[in-house]
Design a protein around this motif. Structure first.
Motif, PDB file in Angstrom:
ATOM      1  N   MET A  27       0.850  -1.193   0.000  1.00  0.00           N
ATOM      2  CA  MET A  27       0.000   0.000   0.000  1.00  0.00           C
ATOM      3  C   MET A  27       0.889   1.247   0.000  1.00  0.00           C
ATOM      4  N   ALA A  28       0.670   2.097  -0.990  1.00  0.00           N
ATOM      5  CA  ALA A  28       1.524   3.279  -1.098  1.00  0.00           C
ATOM      6  C   ALA A  28       1.216   4.274   0.025  1.00  0.00           C
ATOM      7  N   ARG A  29       2.250   4.870   0.556  1.00  0.00           N
ATOM      8  CA  ARG A  29       2.062   5.881   1.596  1.00  0.00           C
ATOM      9  C   ARG A  29       1.578   7.179   0.956  1.00  0.00           C
ATOM     10  N   SER A  30       0.763   7.898   1.684  1.00  0.00           N
ATOM     11  CA  SER A  30       0.288   9.180   1.162  1.00  0.00           C
ATOM     12  C   SER A  30       1.084  10.305   1.812  1.00  0.00           C
ATOM     13  N   TYR A  31       1.056  11.441   1.152  1.00  0.00           N
ATOM     14  CA  TYR A  31       1.767  12.616   1.661  1.00  0.00           C
ATOM     15  C   TYR A  31       1.274  12.972   3.067  1.00  0.00           C
ATOM     16  N   ALA A  32      -0.040  12.865   3.268  1.00  0.00           N
ATOM     17  CA  ALA A  32      -0.622  13.266   4.557  1.00  0.00           C
ATOM     18  C   ALA A  32      -0.110  12.396   5.712  1.00  0.00           C
ATOM     19  N   GLU A  33       0.228  11.147   5.407  1.00  0.00           N
ATOM     20  CA  GLU A  33       0.670  10.212   6.457  1.00  0.00           C
ATOM     21  C   GLU A  33       2.084  10.507   6.966  1.00  0.00           C
ATOM     22  N   LEU A  34       2.881  11.182   6.161  1.00  0.00           N
ATOM     23  CA  LEU A  34       4.296  11.348   6.510  1.00  0.00           C
ATOM     24  C   LEU A  34       4.470  12.268   7.707  1.00  0.00           C
ATOM     25  N   GLU A  35       5.381  11.900   8.574  1.00  0.00           N
ATOM     26  CA  GLU A  35       5.677  12.758   9.718  1.00  0.00           C
ATOM     27  C   GLU A  35       7.128  13.211   9.657  1.00  0.00           C
ATOM     28  N   ILE A  36       7.363  14.486   9.920  1.00  0.00           N
ATOM     29  CA  ILE A  36       8.731  14.999   9.924  1.00  0.00           C
ATOM     30  C   ILE A  36       9.495  14.323  11.063  1.00  0.00           C
ATOM     31  N   GLY A  37      10.680  13.847  10.765  1.00  0.00           N
ATOM     32  CA  GLY A  37      11.477  13.121  11.752  1.00  0.00           C
ATOM     33  C   GLY A  37      11.287  11.617  11.692  1.00  0.00           C
ATOM     34  N   GLU A  38      10.267  11.204  10.952  1.00  0.00           N
ATOM     35  CA  GLU A  38      10.010   9.772  10.779  1.00  0.00           C
ATOM     36  C   GLU A  38      11.241   9.084  10.163  1.00  0.00           C
ATOM     37  N   GLU A  39      11.559   7.889  10.655  1.00  0.00           N
ATOM     38  CA  GLU A  39      12.711   7.156  10.115  1.00  0.00           C
ATOM     39  C   GLU A  39      12.253   6.055   9.169  1.00  0.00           C
ATOM     40  N   LEU A  40      13.009   5.906   8.085  1.00  0.00           N
ATOM     41  CA  LEU A  40      12.688   4.849   7.131  1.00  0.00           C
ATOM     42  C   LEU A  40      13.201   3.515   7.671  1.00  0.00           C
ATOM     43  N   PRO A  41      12.470   2.417   7.444  1.00  0.00           N
ATOM     44  CA  PRO A  41      12.993   1.109   7.853  1.00  0.00           C
ATOM     45  C   PRO A  41      14.316   0.840   7.129  1.00  0.00           C
ATOM     46  N   PRO A  42      15.389   0.515   7.884  1.00  0.00           N
ATOM     47  CA  PRO A  42      16.693   0.335   7.246  1.00  0.00           C
ATOM     48  C   PRO A  42      16.782  -0.937   6.397  1.00  0.00           C
TER      49      PRO A  42
END
Lengths: 145, 138
Positions: free
Chosen positions: B1-16
């Protein structure tokens, strides 16, 4: 026959270096995926690609060197040994699909000296068989001689 | 499921994404790409260079950044996105490299939704080898 080296001083700026064509073959993409290990279904399976809303199997965006670097290396002959790939800028256009015939145009946009190192900026524009831009690149190399 | 722009949080870390770099992977990449520069594939040649041994093509490690980014986005393409990549330190066979990243900013410019992500490749000593600034389009 020995290829004459293209030294930093000889590079005209700006200059056009022609274009190269590359067909995005299924086997090439499979080989890439085997080495890199990213087995996202959209890169290997037509049904998965359609279900995800794409018209066909996609080439992974990470496979961009197959389309750009090869064109640069072939279009600009005589690259002196000992060079280093320092920076790369990429701008992605429409997704690249397996089966696409890509044409990459190569130009040298700039060269400069910084801290006694020789930098050469090579720009590429890659289009598909429909004339759509798929990738714009700007590669900065430290030139060997 | 593609992430939406609204879901993104500043400081969020991507799974390595982590991988062990091996000479076998380097040799296989050389075959796929046609880049058989001896600094990558010839240990005898590489021994006498400033690196003291073979180093991996930067592109191999960089591809793990792309994988981390597309896995996190939940989509297979980067349509409309821009990346600025700087190669800093070499990766050697035997190194474990990890692609990491974080969301630095979100912006809407002329109707386009963009997320600025800072991504990088680090080795097992937490030294950064590649840094990438990505402007991801939604």
């Amino acid at each position: 026959m020995t290829q004459e080296l293209l030294t930093f001083d000889q590079i005209p700026v700006p200059s056009e270096w022609g274009s190269r064509t590359f067909t995005v073959g299924e086997e090439t993409i499979k080989s890439w995926i085997d080495v890199i290990g990213d087995r996202t279904p959209v890169y290997v399976d037509a049904t998965a690609a359609k279900e995800a809303g794409y018209e066909g199997v996609l080439a992974p965006p990470g496979a961009w060197p197959l389309f750009i670097l090869d064109a640069i290396l072939k279009a600009i002959p005589g690259r002196p040994p000992g060079g280093v790939h320092a920076r790369q800028e990429l701008e992605f256009g429409v997704p690249i699909r397996v089966g696409d015939v890509l044409t990459t145009t190569v130009r040298i946009a700039d060269k400069y000296l910084k801290r006694e190192r020789r930098y050469v900026v090579q720009e590429t524009t890659t289009t598909n068989q429909r004339g759509e831009v798929v990738l714009i690149g700007r590669m900065t190399s430290i030139w060997g001689k | 499921m593609a992430r939406s722009y609204a879901e993104l949080e500043i400081g969020e870390e991507l799974p390595p994404v982590s991988r062990l770099m091996t000479q076998e992977t380097i040799n296989r990449y050389a075959d796929v790409s046609g880049d058989h520069n001896p600094i990558h594939v010839d240990p005898e040649f590489a021994k006498n260079t400033m690196f003291g041994g073979t180093i991996a093509h930067g592109i191999i490690s960089l591809s793990f950044v792309f994988q981390a980014l597309t896995d996190w986005l939940g989509r297979a393409d980067l349509d409309g996105s821009k990346l600025r990549i700087t190669f800093i330190n070499p990766v050697r066979p035997g190194d474990t490299v990890t692609a990491k990243g974080t969301v630095a900013a979100k912006s809407e410019v002329a109707g386009r939704k963009l997320a600025t992500c800072e991504l990088w490749i680090e080795n097992q000593r937490q030294e950064r080898c590649i840094v990438v600034e990505a402007e991801v389009a939604f």
